[in-house]
Design a protein around this motif. Structure first.
Motif, mmCIF file in Angstrom:
data_model
loop_
_atom_site.group_PDB
_atom_site.id
_atom_site.type_symbol
_atom_site.label_atom_id
_atom_site.label_comp_id
_atom_site.label_asym_id
_atom_site.label_seq_id
_atom_site.Cartn_x
_atom_site.Cartn_y
_atom_site.Cartn_z
ATOM 1 N N GLN A 30 -67.974 -2.757 -10.052
ATOM 2 C CA GLN A 30 -66.526 -2.854 -10.241
ATOM 3 C C GLN A 30 -65.764 -1.843 -9.375
ATOM 4 O O GLN A 30 -64.619 -1.536 -9.651
ATOM 5 C CB GLN A 30 -66.162 -2.619 -11.716
ATOM 6 N N ASP A 46 -64.467 -2.096 -6.410
ATOM 7 C CA ASP A 46 -63.239 -2.633 -5.815
ATOM 8 C C ASP A 46 -62.104 -2.663 -6.827
ATOM 9 O O ASP A 46 -60.961 -2.345 -6.506
ATOM 10 C CB ASP A 46 -63.485 -4.020 -5.235
ATOM 11 N N VAL A 47 -62.417 -2.998 -8.060
ATOM 12 C CA VAL A 47 -61.406 -3.032 -9.119
ATOM 13 C C VAL A 47 -60.914 -1.614 -9.433
ATOM 14 O O VAL A 47 -59.719 -1.377 -9.591
ATOM 15 C CB VAL A 47 -61.980 -3.699 -10.391
ATOM 16 N N PHE A 68 -60.890 1.049 -7.478
ATOM 17 C CA PHE A 68 -60.132 1.654 -6.389
ATOM 18 C C PHE A 68 -58.851 0.899 -6.042
ATOM 19 O O PHE A 68 -57.954 1.459 -5.420
ATOM 20 C CB PHE A 68 -61.020 1.825 -5.156
ATOM 21 N N ASN A 69 -58.756 -0.368 -6.440
ATOM 22 C CA ASN A 69 -57.535 -1.138 -6.189
ATOM 23 C C ASN A 69 -56.541 -1.029 -7.333
ATOM 24 O O ASN A 69 -55.410 -1.479 -7.211
ATOM 25 C CB ASN A 69 -57.862 -2.613 -5.935
ATOM 26 N N GLY A 70 -56.969 -0.480 -8.444
ATOM 27 C CA GLY A 70 -56.074 -0.311 -9.583
ATOM 28 C C GLY A 70 -55.825 -1.586 -10.368
ATOM 29 O O GLY A 70 -54.897 -1.655 -11.162
ATOM 30 N N THR A 71 -56.649 -2.585 -10.168
ATOM 31 C CA THR A 71 -56.488 -3.810 -10.947
ATOM 32 C C THR A 71 -57.245 -3.690 -12.271
ATOM 33 O O THR A 71 -57.892 -2.689 -12.537
ATOM 34 C CB THR A 71 -56.993 -5.035 -10.145
#
Length: 76
Positions: A36, A38-39, A41-44
């Motif tokens: 996770q 990407d999630v 670090f993207n703040g999603t």
């Protein structure tokens, strides 16, 4: 002593919970960054079920291994 009682007693004694917790935190953190990252670090939005299971599974595997080893020593 019944085998379930022996398993439970071994799983909560002798430093097993502490070691399993350290392993769960270390392995769980690494796996969450892989799965996770990407999630994160993207703040999603995180998938909380995956996050929790990623910490629980290493804890249970570590506990199982330690208890199995101790039971093998006892049964010999």
């Amino acid at each position: 002593m019944s085998s379930w009682r022996q398993i439970w007693t071994l799983s909560i004694s002798g430093g097993i919970p502490k070691r399993a917790l350290v392993i769960a935190i270390t392995v769980g953190t690494i796996l969450n960054l892989i799965n996770q990252g990407d999630v994160l670090f993207n703040g999603t939005s995180l998938h909380w079920g995956k996050l929790i299971l990623t910490f629980i599974v290493p804890y249970l595997v570590s506990t199982h291994g330690a208890v199995s080893a101790r039971r093998a020593d006892i049964l010999e």
